[in-house]
Design a protein around this motif. Structure first.
Motif, PDB file in Angstrom:
ATOM      1  N   ASP A  76      22.653  -3.820  18.528  1.00  0.00           N
ATOM      2  CA  ASP A  76      23.944  -3.330  17.375  1.00  0.00           C
ATOM      3  C   ASP A  76      23.291  -2.749  15.828  1.00  0.00           C
ATOM      4  OD1 ASP A  76      25.842  -4.506  18.387  1.00  0.00           O
ATOM      5  OD2 ASP A  76      25.590  -6.694  17.980  1.00  0.00           O
ATOM      6  N   THR A  85      27.383  -0.175  20.532  1.00  0.00           N
ATOM      7  CA  THR A  85      27.886  -2.058  19.970  1.00  0.00           C
ATOM      8  C   THR A  85      28.047  -2.770  21.417  1.00  0.00           C
ATOM      9  OG1 THR A  85      30.335  -0.308  19.894  1.00  0.00           O
ATOM     10  CG2 THR A  85      28.705  -1.130  18.408  1.00  0.00           C
ATOM     11  N   THR A 107      22.026  -8.399  12.559  1.00  0.00           N
ATOM     12  CA  THR A 107      23.659  -7.823  12.830  1.00  0.00           C
ATOM     13  C   THR A 107      24.727  -7.642  12.130  1.00  0.00           C
ATOM     14  OG1 THR A 107      23.300  -7.835  15.420  1.00  0.00           O
ATOM     15  CG2 THR A 107      25.636  -7.510  14.655  1.00  0.00           C
TER      16      THR A 107
END
Length: 389
Positions: free
Chosen positions: A117, A76, A63
């Motif tokens: 993510d 997200t 990430t």
């Protein structure tokens, strides 16, 4: 004692001392040679330690560090929820088992947040940047390597969970769980490394020869479609009022979500508030499809993709503000739309709807509630009226 016997005693004692000191001197010499050859850099592969635990190798963080341009979206937000849920599980004690078990389960759940993510960034950095990047399809395809690599942390969490099943009261299971955990740790390291290799391969020129023609075909279609929908909104005059209506609804949800996230002390409840805010942001950004001067007006379709999935690195670009009369008109931001719909005025069968739409802009300024605009649209008789803050 004669001088000869005394000499023999001294020699015998010296031999004894030499034998006694030989082992530590040998160990010292080996240690010195290892340090001289860089022996401090050596490390053993993952193995069971004295307590029967398997230590997973460090996994790369998939990430990217959030930036000021980050956008909250569905993936997200779910990723953040998974991380918070995993942290909660890690700190929860399970009676009768080792604390490492709950930590392993929590780590597994939290690691899924990194996968989500990575997937969101792959989509938003590629398809979410159509028109701004030369090969959006290739960028998204290459991002699947990071997504797959991030699953290595999930497998590592499973390895820790399996290993914990052989600790504490369940230590008799260690002969079975420890080898399985070690195999899973090895697999986790392989997945992480394989994801990086796959990402590099998918970003190579050979793959770009396939993705670049697709991007060249998709980009003009997406950009032209967005321009056409905006042209319809501008030509008919409904672009600004519709965008204003969506902005009011989206703003109400954003404010309600922010209020929930800000007042709740529970991270999971705060994540629910962030999800509501993200939905509101997406609704607001949908107005860019018909209003080039509103939010998400610069690239409406790519921006809507980014808004839907979210991103830790990319934002949504607004359009150039209009120079003429705007939403602050005394007749309300939906005046032109209500004028087109009303037709015959009060006698029109749509007059109740047009009346509600026409008053949406002025009603929202009469109160300080962040959801007043939405409440005014729902009406006093609605079962939802007064339920929102």
């Amino acid at each position: 004692m004669s001088k000869t016997k005394q000499t023999r005693s001294i020699v015998a004692a010296a031999r004894t001392n030499a034998t006694t000191l030989r082992a530590p001197l040998t160990a010292f010499a080996v240690a010195y040679l290892l340090s001289a050859c860089g022996g401090s850099e050596l490390s053993a592969p993952p193995a069971a330690n004295a307590g029967g635990s398997v230590t997973p190798q460090p996994q790369p963080d998939p990430t990217p560090t959030p930036t000021a341009a980050a956008t909250s979206g569905a993936l997200t937000t779910l990723g953040a929820t998974a991380t918070d849920l995993g942290n909660t599980l890690s700190s929860t004690a399970i009676p009768g088992v080792s604390p490492a078990l709950s930590q392993g389960v929590g780590g597994t759940v939290a690691a899924t947040g990194g996968v989500l993510d990575a997937a969101a960034n792959a989509v938003s950095s590629g398809l979410g940047q159509i028109g701004s990047t030369p090969d959006p399809v290739g960028t998204t395809v290459a991002g699947t390597g990071s997504t797959i690599g991030a699953t290595g942390a999930v497998v590592a969490g499973v390895a820790s969970t399996v290993n914990a099943l052989g600790q504490g009261p369940l230590s008799p299971l260690a002969p079975v769980t420890t080898p399985i955990a070690g195999a899973l740790t090895t697999a986790a390291n392989g997945i992480s490394a394989g994801g990086q290799v796959l990402g590099n391969t998918l970003a190579s020129s050979a793959v770009q020869q396939v993705t670049q023609p697709l991007s060249s075909a998709v980009t003009p279609l997406v950009i032209t479609l967005g321009q056409q929908t905006q042209s319809v909104g501008t030509t008919t005059g409904i672009g600004q009022p519709v965008s204003g209506l969506l902005g009011q609804i989206g703003g109400a949800l954003q404010s309600a979500g922010a209020q929930v996230a800000g007042t709740s002390g529970n991270p999971l409840a705060a994540d629910v508030g962030h999800l509501v805010s993200g939905v509101g942001t997406t609704i607001t950004n949908a107005g860019g499809l018909v209003n080039p001067n509103g939010p998400n007006g610069a690239a409406p379709i790519p921006g809507l993709i980014t808004s839907l999935v979210g991103s830790t690195t990319n934002g949504v670009q607004p359009g150039t503000p209009a120079t003429g009369g705007g939403a602050g008109s005394t007749s309300g931001p939906l005046a032109s739309l209500t004028g087109l719909l009303s037709g015959a005025g009060a006698a029109s069968p749509l007059s109740p709807l047009t009346s509600a739409l026409g008053s949406a802009g002025t009603a929202s300024t009469a109160t300080s509630s962040p959801t007043a605009g939405l409440n005014s649209l729902l009406g006093g008789a609605s079962p939802l009226a007064g339920k929102l803050p």
